[in-house]
Motif scaffolding. Structure first.
Motif, PDB file in Angstrom:
ATOM      1  N   MET A   1       0.890  -1.186   0.171  1.00 51.40           N
ATOM      2  CA  MET A   1       0.482   0.299  -0.086  1.00 51.40           C
ATOM      3  C   MET A   1       0.974   1.225   0.003  1.00 51.40           C
ATOM      4  N   LYS A   2       0.560   2.809  -0.818  1.00 48.05           N
ATOM      5  CA  LYS A   2       1.187   3.287  -0.987  1.00 48.05           C
ATOM      6  C   LYS A   2       0.390   4.238  -0.905  1.00 48.05           C
ATOM      7  N   LEU A   3       1.259   5.309  -0.097  1.00 53.42           N
ATOM      8  CA  LEU A   3       0.659   6.984  -0.091  1.00 53.42           C
ATOM      9  C   LEU A   3       0.579   8.242  -0.501  1.00 53.42           C
ATOM     10  N   SER A   4      -0.038   8.487  -0.763  1.00 53.91           N
ATOM     11  CA  SER A   4       0.669  10.431  -1.737  1.00 53.91           C
ATOM     12  C   SER A   4       1.065  10.852  -0.878  1.00 53.91           C
ATOM     13  N   GLU A   5       1.642  11.663  -1.788  1.00 51.64           N
ATOM     14  CA  GLU A   5       2.930  12.867  -1.073  1.00 51.64           C
ATOM     15  C   GLU A   5       1.856  13.701  -0.040  1.00 51.64           C
ATOM     16  N   LYS A   6       0.588  13.609  -0.435  1.00 53.99           N
ATOM     17  CA  LYS A   6      -0.678  14.804   0.611  1.00 53.99           C
ATOM     18  C   LYS A   6      -0.579  14.247   1.226  1.00 53.99           C
ATOM     19  N   SER A   7      -0.641  13.318   0.785  1.00 49.87           N
ATOM     20  CA  SER A   7      -1.038  12.456   2.910  1.00 49.87           C
ATOM     21  C   SER A   7      -0.262  12.653   3.899  1.00 49.87           C
ATOM     22  N   ALA A   8       1.126  13.539   4.274  1.00 53.78           N
ATOM     23  CA  ALA A   8       1.688  14.115   4.979  1.00 53.78           C
ATOM     24  C   ALA A   8       0.812  15.216   5.564  1.00 53.78           C
ATOM     25  N   ASP A   9       0.429  16.199   4.990  1.00 46.49           N
ATOM     26  CA  ASP A   9      -0.754  16.760   5.257  1.00 46.49           C
ATOM     27  C   ASP A   9      -1.845  16.693   6.776  1.00 46.49           C
ATOM     28  N   TRP A  10      -1.431  15.223   6.407  1.00 46.39           N
ATOM     29  CA  TRP A  10      -2.406  15.232   7.919  1.00 46.39           C
ATOM     30  C   TRP A  10      -1.561  13.732   8.526  1.00 46.39           C
ATOM     31  N   ILE A  11      -0.896  12.741   8.179  1.00 42.04           N
ATOM     32  CA  ILE A  11       0.057  11.881   9.150  1.00 42.04           C
ATOM     33  C   ILE A  11       1.138  13.060  10.105  1.00 42.04           C
ATOM     34  N   MET A  12       1.327  13.798   9.580  1.00 37.95           N
ATOM     35  CA  MET A  12       2.433  14.256  10.313  1.00 37.95           C
ATOM     36  C   MET A  12       1.929  14.746  11.846  1.00 37.95           C
ATOM     37  N   PRO A  13       0.623  15.649  11.016  1.00 36.51           N
ATOM     38  CA  PRO A  13       0.123  16.279  12.707  1.00 36.51           C
ATOM     39  C   PRO A  13      -0.106  14.867  13.683  1.00 36.51           C
ATOM     40  N   LEU A  14      -0.635  14.103  12.580  1.00 35.52           N
ATOM     41  CA  LEU A  14      -1.623  12.444  13.670  1.00 35.52           C
ATOM     42  C   LEU A  14      -0.350  12.137  14.508  1.00 35.52           C
ATOM     43  N   ILE A  15       0.646  12.005  14.071  1.00 31.01           N
ATOM     44  CA  ILE A  15       1.830  11.152  14.450  1.00 31.01           C
ATOM     45  C   ILE A  15       2.636  12.742  15.394  1.00 31.01           C
ATOM     46  N   LEU A  16       2.540  13.603  14.924  1.00 32.05           N
ATOM     47  CA  LEU A  16       3.131  15.058  16.434  1.00 32.05           C
ATOM     48  C   LEU A  16       2.351  15.018  17.985  1.00 32.05           C
ATOM     49  N   SER A  17       1.210  14.699  17.384  1.00 34.46           N
ATOM     50  CA  SER A  17      -0.206  14.949  18.145  1.00 34.46           C
ATOM     51  C   SER A  17       0.096  13.414  19.353  1.00 34.46           C
ATOM     52  N   ILE A  18      -0.074  13.038  18.263  1.00 37.24           N
ATOM     53  CA  ILE A  18       0.150  11.568  19.793  1.00 37.24           C
ATOM     54  C   ILE A  18       1.186  11.848  20.167  1.00 37.24           C
ATOM     55  N   VAL A  19       2.081  11.869  19.749  1.00 36.73           N
ATOM     56  CA  VAL A  19       3.563  11.835  20.877  1.00 36.73           C
ATOM     57  C   VAL A  19       3.690  12.790  21.851  1.00 36.73           C
ATOM     58  N   MET A  20       3.029  13.825  21.381  1.00 41.64           N
ATOM     59  CA  MET A  20       3.145  15.476  21.880  1.00 41.64           C
ATOM     60  C   MET A  20       2.645  14.911  23.104  1.00 41.64           C
ATOM     61  N   THR A  21       0.736  14.763  23.110  1.00 39.08           N
ATOM     62  CA  THR A  21       0.503  14.808  23.911  1.00 39.08           C
ATOM     63  C   THR A  21       0.235  13.898  24.601  1.00 39.08           C
ATOM     64  N   PHE A  22       0.811  12.797  24.464  1.00 41.90           N
ATOM     65  CA  PHE A  22       1.370  11.531  25.410  1.00 41.90           C
ATOM     66  C   PHE A  22       2.493  11.754  26.146  1.00 41.90           C
ATOM     67  N   VAL A  23       3.828  12.586  26.085  1.00 41.31           N
ATOM     68  CA  VAL A  23       4.584  13.403  26.884  1.00 41.31           C
ATOM     69  C   VAL A  23       4.128  13.964  27.996  1.00 41.31           C
ATOM     70  N   ILE A  24       3.077  15.132  27.160  1.00 43.35           N
ATOM     71  CA  ILE A  24       2.770  15.753  28.210  1.00 43.35           C
ATOM     72  C   ILE A  24       1.571  15.911  29.204  1.00 43.35           C
ATOM     73  N   SER A  25       0.987  14.781  28.422  1.00 45.75           N
ATOM     74  CA  SER A  25      -0.122  14.843  29.256  1.00 45.75           C
ATOM     75  C   SER A  25       0.193  13.483  30.581  1.00 45.75           C
ATOM     76  N   LEU A  26       1.945  13.053  30.424  1.00 49.61           N
ATOM     77  CA  LEU A  26       2.333  11.593  31.470  1.00 49.61           C
ATOM     78  C   LEU A  26       3.073  13.405  32.556  1.00 49.61           C
ATOM     79  N   VAL A  27       3.631  14.038  31.779  1.00 49.92           N
ATOM     80  CA  VAL A  27       4.047  15.038  33.024  1.00 49.92           C
ATOM     81  C   VAL A  27       3.156  15.544  33.756  1.00 49.92           C
TER      82      VAL A  27
END
Length: 79
Positions: A1-27
């Motif tokens: 399965m290949k994703l288009s370059e345009k999918s980065a517009d929502w994949i990057m914020p998805l991953i970033l929001s998961i990681v950042m909220t994971f760490v910040i909510s823990l602290v």
């Protein structure tokens, strides 16, 4: 399965929001509850609420942040 370059517009914020909220909510959960009151269930609950807010916020704000970043770089390079 290949994703288009345009999918980065929502994949990057998805991953970033998961990681950042994971760490910040823990602290913040550990600090506000203290280690004696801190539980995995409370932390995951706080993380879920944080993520529900963070992901759409990132989707809305990221285009403005990209543009501001470009302007700052252009301004810094002009000096």
């Amino acid at each position: 399965m290949k994703l288009s370059e345009k999918s980065a517009d929502w994949i990057m914020p998805l991953i970033l929001s998961i990681v950042m909220t994971f760490v910040i909510s823990l602290v913040t959960s550990a600090i506000s509850l203290g280690m004696s009151e801190f539980t995995l269930l409370r932390w995951i609950s706080a993380w879920g609420i944080s993520w529900i807010i963070a992901f759409p916020t990132l989707l809305l704000v990221l285009p403005f942040v990209r543009e501001l970043t470009k302007r700052i770089i252009k301004w810094a390079n002009a000096n």
